[in-house]
Write an enzyme that holds these catalytic residues in place. Structure first.
Site, short mmCIF file in Angstrom:
data_model
loop_
_atom_site.label_atom_id
_atom_site.label_comp_id
_atom_site.label_asym_id
_atom_site.label_seq_id
_atom_site.Cartn_x
_atom_site.Cartn_y
_atom_site.Cartn_z
N LYS A 1 37.55 2.53 23.05
CA LYS A 1 36.88 3.27 24.09
C LYS A 1 37.04 2.91 25.45
O LYS A 1 37.56 1.85 25.87
CB LYS A 1 35.18 3.11 23.76
CG LYS A 1 34.77 1.68 23.78
CD LYS A 1 34.59 0.95 24.96
CE LYS A 1 34.31 1.34 26.25
NZ LYS A 1 34.08 0.12 27.26
N ILE B 1 39.89 -7.64 24.06
CA ILE B 1 39.20 -7.32 22.98
C ILE B 1 39.93 -7.03 21.61
O ILE B 1 39.57 -7.38 20.63
CB ILE B 1 38.89 -5.53 23.13
CG1 ILE B 1 37.86 -4.97 22.37
CG2 ILE B 1 40.00 -4.60 23.26
CD1 ILE B 1 36.33 -5.80 22.19
N ASP C 1 32.64 1.73 32.45
CA ASP C 1 33.20 0.99 31.41
C ASP C 1 32.33 0.55 30.48
O ASP C 1 32.18 0.80 29.19
CB ASP C 1 34.26 -0.09 31.74
CG ASP C 1 34.81 -0.57 30.49
OD1 ASP C 1 35.57 0.01 29.96
OD2 ASP C 1 34.68 -1.97 30.36
N SER D 1 53.22 -5.30 22.80
CA SER D 1 52.47 -5.71 24.20
C SER D 1 53.66 -6.31 25.00
O SER D 1 54.29 -7.00 24.83
CB SER D 1 51.29 -6.75 23.86
OG SER D 1 50.32 -6.53 24.65
N ARG D 2 53.36 -6.07 26.45
CA ARG D 2 54.28 -6.51 27.53
C ARG D 2 54.34 -8.07 27.38
O ARG D 2 55.29 -8.86 27.41
CB ARG D 2 53.98 -5.92 28.88
CG ARG D 2 54.19 -4.59 28.72
CD ARG D 2 53.47 -3.83 29.86
NE ARG D 2 52.24 -4.73 30.25
CZ ARG D 2 51.34 -4.57 31.59
NH1 ARG D 2 51.83 -3.90 32.34
NH2 ARG D 2 50.35 -5.17 31.36
P1 NAP Z 1 42.59 -6.25 29.00
O1 NAP Z 1 42.44 -7.61 28.24
O2 NAP Z 1 42.65 -6.22 30.52
O3 NAP Z 1 43.88 -5.32 28.54
C1 NAP Z 1 44.33 -5.29 27.23
C2 NAP Z 1 45.81 -5.46 27.14
O4 NAP Z 1 46.39 -4.20 27.60
C3 NAP Z 1 46.43 -6.42 28.23
O5 NAP Z 1 46.38 -7.53 27.80
C4 NAP Z 1 47.67 -5.77 28.61
O6 NAP Z 1 48.75 -6.57 27.71
C5 NAP Z 1 47.52 -4.47 28.22
N1 NAP Z 1 47.81 -3.68 29.57
C6 NAP Z 1 47.25 -4.04 30.60
N2 NAP Z 1 47.65 -3.25 31.79
C7 NAP Z 1 48.38 -2.57 31.04
C8 NAP Z 1 49.31 -1.51 31.84
N3 NAP Z 1 49.31 -1.11 33.07
N4 NAP Z 1 50.19 -0.73 30.75
C9 NAP Z 1 50.33 -1.11 29.60
N5 NAP Z 1 49.48 -2.03 29.05
C10 NAP Z 1 48.70 -2.76 29.82
O7 NAP Z 1 41.38 -5.42 28.34
P2 NAP Z 1 40.27 -5.51 27.29
O8 NAP Z 1 39.02 -6.09 27.76
O9 NAP Z 1 40.97 -5.88 26.16
O10 NAP Z 1 40.00 -3.87 27.27
C11 NAP Z 1 40.97 -3.03 26.61
C12 NAP Z 1 40.10 -1.81 26.12
O11 NAP Z 1 39.12 -2.20 25.30
C13 NAP Z 1 39.23 -0.96 27.28
O12 NAP Z 1 39.58 0.38 27.10
C14 NAP Z 1 38.08 -1.53 27.23
O13 NAP Z 1 37.04 -0.67 27.56
C15 NAP Z 1 37.86 -1.54 25.82
N6 NAP Z 1 36.76 -2.70 25.18
C16 NAP Z 1 36.82 -4.06 25.87
C17 NAP Z 1 35.77 -4.78 25.53
C18 NAP Z 1 35.75 -6.16 26.10
O14 NAP Z 1 34.69 -6.94 25.87
N7 NAP Z 1 36.64 -6.58 26.66
C19 NAP Z 1 34.74 -4.60 24.67
C20 NAP Z 1 34.83 -3.19 24.02
C21 NAP Z 1 36.04 -2.26 24.39
P3 NAP Z 1 50.23 -6.47 28.00
O15 NAP Z 1 50.03 -7.37 29.24
O16 NAP Z 1 50.54 -7.78 26.79
O17 NAP Z 1 50.91 -5.57 27.86
#
Ligand code: NAP
Length: 308
Positions: free
Chosen positions: A90, A14, A168, A36-37
């Protein structure tokens, strides 16, 4: 006013899709660091943890926390304790009580906390709210059905406890419904379908009412292939309202009355800037409360195991 110096924590999907372009186009914010990790942003100083980042870059004024919800509280607590404004993706947290705790901490520290709900900023949502306020609503039906394999490939956290499963995306629908309806609703019944190998539901069927007896039904499903549905349909005295495409398009009795390009994340950062400058917070827990109620009141049904 000079831009607010911002950092991002949790650089993933995101952030790349939405936060970076929105921040780059907003003169109210300047991105000066990330934590970020693994993830980094070209040209921006990168750190592995929020603690290391805050220690190394003292000028940070605000942080956007974009990691999965189960890992957000700890980072938010660190940021608020250090006197930084905080933007929460969110859903704002994994539990209601942890977000309430953050709201208390933000107030004690005199900084802003923003529980963002991006779907509320979809272009036709405000027009839908105004339409519904102007008429008698007879029933509301939400269809939020998408293909999890397409939208969430390899995201293990969504299937773990606290990842919310189909809620979600479903919480986006609830964030719109709770904003556009004239009165509060409450859950009266629910069925949640859990794949037998997962800790979060793949489908949910929810029934709500309001104090006047208005019925609201919401169906969320992550097994939808082909056409995806992000629709809210209201039967009203002034005709059938369809808010479709996740809040982008509004039609009444089949005639489009509002459609414009989406600007959800630019609008979120505009709102964040507004509350930072006004010295207030914006933390509406209604959408997360309904999800918590569904886990509390819902019948559980086990369905086929889910594999990516
Ligand atoms: P994601 O790419 O899976 O996760 C975002 C980042 O968080 C990962 O790249 C990782 O970065 C870090 N992360 C993952 N697991 C972690 C852990 N155990 N501890 C600490 N950091 C961790 O997810 P995303 O799709 O961006 O979604 C993140 C949030 O945005 C969610 O709450 C989602 O509901 C919201 N969101 C997503 C979208 C969408 O379209 N994807 C849309 C609107 C809102 P590192 O490995 O570099 O730490």
């Amino acid at each position: 006013m000079p831009p607010t110096k911002l950092a991002i924590v949790g650089v993933g999907k995101i952030v790349r899709d939405q936060h970076l372009p929105a921040i780059a186009a907003d003169p109210d914010f300047e991105l000066i660091a990330t934590a970020s990790r693994h993830g980094t942003v070209d040209g921006i100083p990168a750190f592995k943890s929020i603690e290391e980042m805050l220690e190394s870059v003292p000028g940070i004024e605000a942080v956007s926390l974009c990691m999965p919800p189960q890992y957000r509280y700890q980072a938010a607590h660190v940021a608020l304790s250090a006197g930084k404004h905080v933007f929460l993706e969110k859903p704002p947290g994994a539990t209601l009580s942890e977000v309430q705790d953050l709201a208390r901490l933000a107030e004690a520290k005199g900084v802003s906390l923003f529980a963002s709900w991006h779907s509320r900023y979809a272009p036709a949502v405000e027009a839908a709210r105004q339409f519904l306020a102007s008429t008698q609503i007879e029933s509301v039906h939400v269809n939020w059905k998408e293909d999890v394999r397409h939208w969430h490939p390899n995201q293990e956290w969504i299937w773990q406890a606290g990842g919310l499963g189909v809620f979600d995306p479903g919480i986006n629908a609830l964030s719109i419904v709770t904003h556009v309806l004239p009165r509060a609703i409450f859950l009266t019944g629910a069925t949640l379908e859990f794949p037998e190998n997962r800790d979060a539901p793949i489908a949910a069927d929810l029934v709500f009412a309001d104090s006047t007896g208005l019925g609201v039904r919401a169906e969320f499903d992550w097994r939808q292939t082909g056409k995806q549905s992000w629709d809210i349909v209201a039967k009203t005295a002034a005709g059938e309202m369809v808010l479709s495409e996740g809040g982008a398009k509004l039609s009444i009795d089949g005639k489009i009355v509002h459609e414009e390009p989406e600007r959800e994340y630019p609008s979120l950062y505009h709102r964040f800037s507004e509350i930072v400058r006004a010295g207030t917070s914006d933390v509406d827990l209604a959408p997360l409360t309904h999800v918590a109620d569904a886990f509390m009141l819902g019948r559980r049904k086990f369905v086929d195991a889910f594999y990516d």
